[in-house]
Scaffold this active site. Sequence first.
Site, mmCIF file in Angstrom:
data_model
loop_
_atom_site.group_PDB
_atom_site.id
_atom_site.type_symbol
_atom_site.label_atom_id
_atom_site.label_comp_id
_atom_site.label_asym_id
_atom_site.label_seq_id
_atom_site.Cartn_x
_atom_site.Cartn_y
_atom_site.Cartn_z
ATOM 1 N N TYR A 126 28.640 31.548 52.558
ATOM 2 C CA TYR A 126 28.762 32.517 53.654
ATOM 3 C C TYR A 126 29.241 31.863 54.939
ATOM 4 O O TYR A 126 29.961 32.485 55.730
ATOM 5 C CB TYR A 126 27.446 33.296 53.851
ATOM 6 C CG TYR A 126 27.321 34.370 52.798
ATOM 7 C CD1 TYR A 126 27.945 35.603 52.960
ATOM 8 C CD2 TYR A 126 26.657 34.127 51.606
ATOM 9 C CE1 TYR A 126 27.886 36.566 51.973
ATOM 10 C CE2 TYR A 126 26.591 35.087 50.606
ATOM 11 C CZ TYR A 126 27.207 36.303 50.794
ATOM 12 O OH TYR A 126 27.169 37.256 49.802
ATOM 13 N N GLN A 161 32.243 49.249 53.226
ATOM 14 C CA GLN A 161 31.500 48.299 52.385
ATOM 15 C C GLN A 161 31.822 46.882 52.829
ATOM 16 O O GLN A 161 31.224 45.928 52.348
ATOM 17 C CB GLN A 161 31.918 48.459 50.924
ATOM 18 C CG GLN A 161 31.620 49.818 50.351
ATOM 19 C CD GLN A 161 32.309 49.995 49.007
ATOM 20 O OE1 GLN A 161 31.799 49.622 47.965
ATOM 21 N NE2 GLN A 161 33.497 50.567 49.030
ATOM 22 N N ASN A 162 32.796 46.773 53.729
ATOM 23 C CA ASN A 162 33.237 45.437 54.133
ATOM 24 C C ASN A 162 32.272 44.830 55.130
ATOM 25 O O ASN A 162 31.705 45.518 55.979
ATOM 26 C CB ASN A 162 34.640 45.499 54.744
ATOM 27 C CG ASN A 162 35.676 45.906 53.714
ATOM 28 O OD1 ASN A 162 35.395 45.852 52.519
ATOM 29 N ND2 ASN A 162 36.835 46.306 54.164
ATOM 30 N N ASP A 183 33.399 42.272 56.978
ATOM 31 C CA ASP A 183 34.218 41.752 58.083
ATOM 32 C C ASP A 183 34.157 42.734 59.249
ATOM 33 O O ASP A 183 33.608 43.837 59.134
ATOM 34 C CB ASP A 183 35.672 41.502 57.626
ATOM 35 C CG ASP A 183 36.412 42.782 57.252
ATOM 36 O OD1 ASP A 183 36.456 43.713 58.085
ATOM 37 O OD2 ASP A 183 36.974 42.865 56.138
ATOM 38 N N HIS A 218 26.976 47.578 53.907
ATOM 39 C CA HIS A 218 26.617 46.306 53.262
ATOM 40 C C HIS A 218 26.388 45.190 54.272
ATOM 41 O O HIS A 218 26.469 44.014 53.918
ATOM 42 C CB HIS A 218 27.701 45.905 52.257
ATOM 43 C CG HIS A 218 27.751 46.800 51.052
ATOM 44 N ND1 HIS A 218 28.796 46.832 50.164
ATOM 45 C CD2 HIS A 218 26.855 47.713 50.580
ATOM 46 C CE1 HIS A 218 28.553 47.710 49.205
ATOM 47 N NE2 HIS A 218 27.391 48.271 49.434
ATOM 48 N N CYS A 265 15.763 31.094 64.719
ATOM 49 C CA CYS A 265 16.017 32.476 65.166
ATOM 50 C C CYS A 265 15.849 32.527 66.684
ATOM 51 O O CYS A 265 14.815 32.090 67.205
ATOM 52 C CB CYS A 265 15.026 33.402 64.473
ATOM 53 S SG CYS A 265 14.978 35.056 65.197
ATOM 54 N N THR A 312 38.955 50.754 47.546
ATOM 55 C CA THR A 312 37.712 50.340 46.890
ATOM 56 C C THR A 312 37.805 50.631 45.395
ATOM 57 O O THR A 312 38.382 51.632 44.991
ATOM 58 C CB THR A 312 36.467 50.977 47.558
ATOM 59 O OG1 THR A 312 35.318 50.708 46.759
ATOM 60 C CG2 THR A 312 36.588 52.456 47.761
ATOM 61 N N GLU A 349 45.718 50.824 43.246
ATOM 62 C CA GLU A 349 45.703 51.344 41.876
ATOM 63 C C GLU A 349 44.514 52.285 41.753
ATOM 64 O O GLU A 349 43.622 52.263 42.589
ATOM 65 C CB GLU A 349 45.578 50.203 40.868
ATOM 66 C CG GLU A 349 44.434 49.277 41.177
ATOM 67 C CD GLU A 349 44.481 47.968 40.397
ATOM 68 O OE1 GLU A 349 43.406 47.423 40.121
ATOM 69 O OE2 GLU A 349 45.604 47.519 40.085
ATOM 70 N N ALA A 403 47.548 49.635 51.498
ATOM 71 C CA ALA A 403 46.808 50.287 52.586
ATOM 72 C C ALA A 403 47.614 50.295 53.883
ATOM 73 O O ALA A 403 47.598 51.280 54.622
ATOM 74 C CB ALA A 403 45.471 49.581 52.792
HETATM 75 P P1 NAD Z 1 36.841 45.417 45.099
HETATM 76 O O1 NAD Z 1 37.299 44.014 45.308
HETATM 77 O O2 NAD Z 1 35.935 45.711 43.967
HETATM 78 O O3 NAD Z 1 38.133 46.321 44.929
HETATM 79 C C1 NAD Z 1 39.221 46.199 45.789
HETATM 80 C C2 NAD Z 1 40.079 47.433 45.674
HETATM 81 O O4 NAD Z 1 41.100 47.329 46.651
HETATM 82 C C3 NAD Z 1 40.766 47.616 44.310
HETATM 83 O O5 NAD Z 1 40.611 48.951 43.894
HETATM 84 C C4 NAD Z 1 42.231 47.296 44.609
HETATM 85 O O6 NAD Z 1 43.104 48.118 43.852
HETATM 86 C C5 NAD Z 1 42.335 47.680 46.076
HETATM 87 N N1 NAD Z 1 43.365 46.955 46.812
HETATM 88 C C6 NAD Z 1 43.695 45.645 46.745
HETATM 89 N N2 NAD Z 1 44.684 45.366 47.596
HETATM 90 C C7 NAD Z 1 44.968 46.538 48.249
HETATM 91 C C8 NAD Z 1 45.897 46.903 49.252
HETATM 92 N N3 NAD Z 1 46.748 46.013 49.787
HETATM 93 N N4 NAD Z 1 45.920 48.178 49.672
HETATM 94 C C9 NAD Z 1 45.070 49.101 49.150
HETATM 95 N N5 NAD Z 1 44.170 48.815 48.193
HETATM 96 C C10 NAD Z 1 44.124 47.546 47.761
HETATM 97 O O7 NAD Z 1 36.237 45.895 46.468
HETATM 98 P P2 NAD Z 1 35.084 46.918 46.816
HETATM 99 O O8 NAD Z 1 35.261 48.147 46.000
HETATM 100 O O9 NAD Z 1 35.086 47.018 48.288
HETATM 101 O O10 NAD Z 1 33.737 46.196 46.350
HETATM 102 C C11 NAD Z 1 33.523 44.848 46.660
HETATM 103 C C12 NAD Z 1 32.229 44.502 47.378
HETATM 104 O O11 NAD Z 1 32.357 43.160 47.878
HETATM 105 C C13 NAD Z 1 31.983 45.355 48.587
HETATM 106 O O12 NAD Z 1 30.752 45.916 48.407
HETATM 107 C C14 NAD Z 1 31.972 44.414 49.801
HETATM 108 O O13 NAD Z 1 30.688 44.376 50.398
HETATM 109 C C15 NAD Z 1 32.223 43.047 49.279
HETATM 110 N N6 NAD Z 1 33.465 42.420 49.833
HETATM 111 C C16 NAD Z 1 33.787 42.583 51.148
HETATM 112 C C17 NAD Z 1 34.962 42.015 51.658
HETATM 113 C C18 NAD Z 1 35.298 42.193 53.126
HETATM 114 O O14 NAD Z 1 34.402 42.355 53.929
HETATM 115 N N7 NAD Z 1 36.598 42.196 53.507
HETATM 116 C C19 NAD Z 1 35.808 41.303 50.818
HETATM 117 C C20 NAD Z 1 35.441 41.145 49.463
HETATM 118 C C21 NAD Z 1 34.266 41.724 48.988
#
Ligand code: NAD
Length: 235
Positions: free
Chosen positions: A56, A91-92, A94, A109, A136, A176, A203, A219
């Site tokens: 992390y 869910q991100n 960042d 998340h 802390c 997602t 996709e 996106a």
């Molecule tokens: P995932 O990695 O399971 O799925 C990513 C999705 O994004 C896929 O469906 C893919 O087709 C799509 N994708 C990839 N590139 C893309 C683009 N350029 N434009 C549009 N779509 C695109 O991600 P999730 O469903 O968010 O689940 C992953 C978990 O991991 C989340 O719960 C999250 O907390 C965590 N996570 C967060 C980050 C972040 O904060 N940026 C990064 C990785 C994982």
Amino acid sequence: MPDIRNIVILTGAGISAESGIDTFRGGGGLWEQHRVEDVATPEAFERDPDLVLRFYDMRREAIQTKLPNPAHEALARLDAAWDGDLLIVTQNVDDLHERAGARRVLHMHGEHLNAWCTACDARTRWTEPMIDRPACPACGQKALRPDVVWFGEMPYEMDRIYSAIRTADLFVSIGTSGAVYPAAGFVRDARQLGVRTLELNLERSEGSAWFHETRLGRASEVVPEWVDEVLAPAR
Ligand code: NAD
């Protein structure tokens, strides 16, 4: 887009992919060379806290070098212009939605740039490493962990999310995979409540059949196009 007043948007790792942040499932089941079970569960933290904290620390440092892309910027534009209710449930972990200027953001998340003290429950903005077990700022205990929801833990503010979905006219899912619950179930909940549902993704997601409409593409292209469409009548 007539008859739309209240919007809930769910975003996932795909919206940040073009900012250079790896998605979860991009690398053959590995997340930056680690198995999810080794870095993103409470059991992993108990078993090998150094590995988890280092992982992390690395991600926290990396996201601070990344920039929002046109998809984040388009949602910030929508947030600023939209008079009705709007909730961007991400869910991100960042902070690219906020850095693009969006305000109505809920991090279900958690956030990379927060530390959570397991001794006193305080949450503190945190940009530095945790590997050396810093104290802390609130209670002085060395009990900080990343404020991210790991697998097996309860996502934040579920009541607020469900209540927004109940009063929504439109539910939009962006980037997602539909593999991580409970977020993956929101589309079905929305659909059963009669809410219009739209998917914007590279996709089709696992729950694609639940969406009234799916638009495939990057996106950075499909999100600004959709926002232009939504805001068009207001111009
Ligand atoms: P995932 O990695 O399971 O799925 C990513 C999705 O994004 C896929 O469906 C893919 O087709 C799509 N994708 C990839 N590139 C893309 C683009 N350029 N434009 C549009 N779509 C695109 O991600 P999730 O469903 O968010 O689940 C992953 C978990 O991991 C989340 O719960 C999250 O907390 C965590 N996570 C967060 C980050 C972040 O904060 N940026 C990064 C990785 C994982």
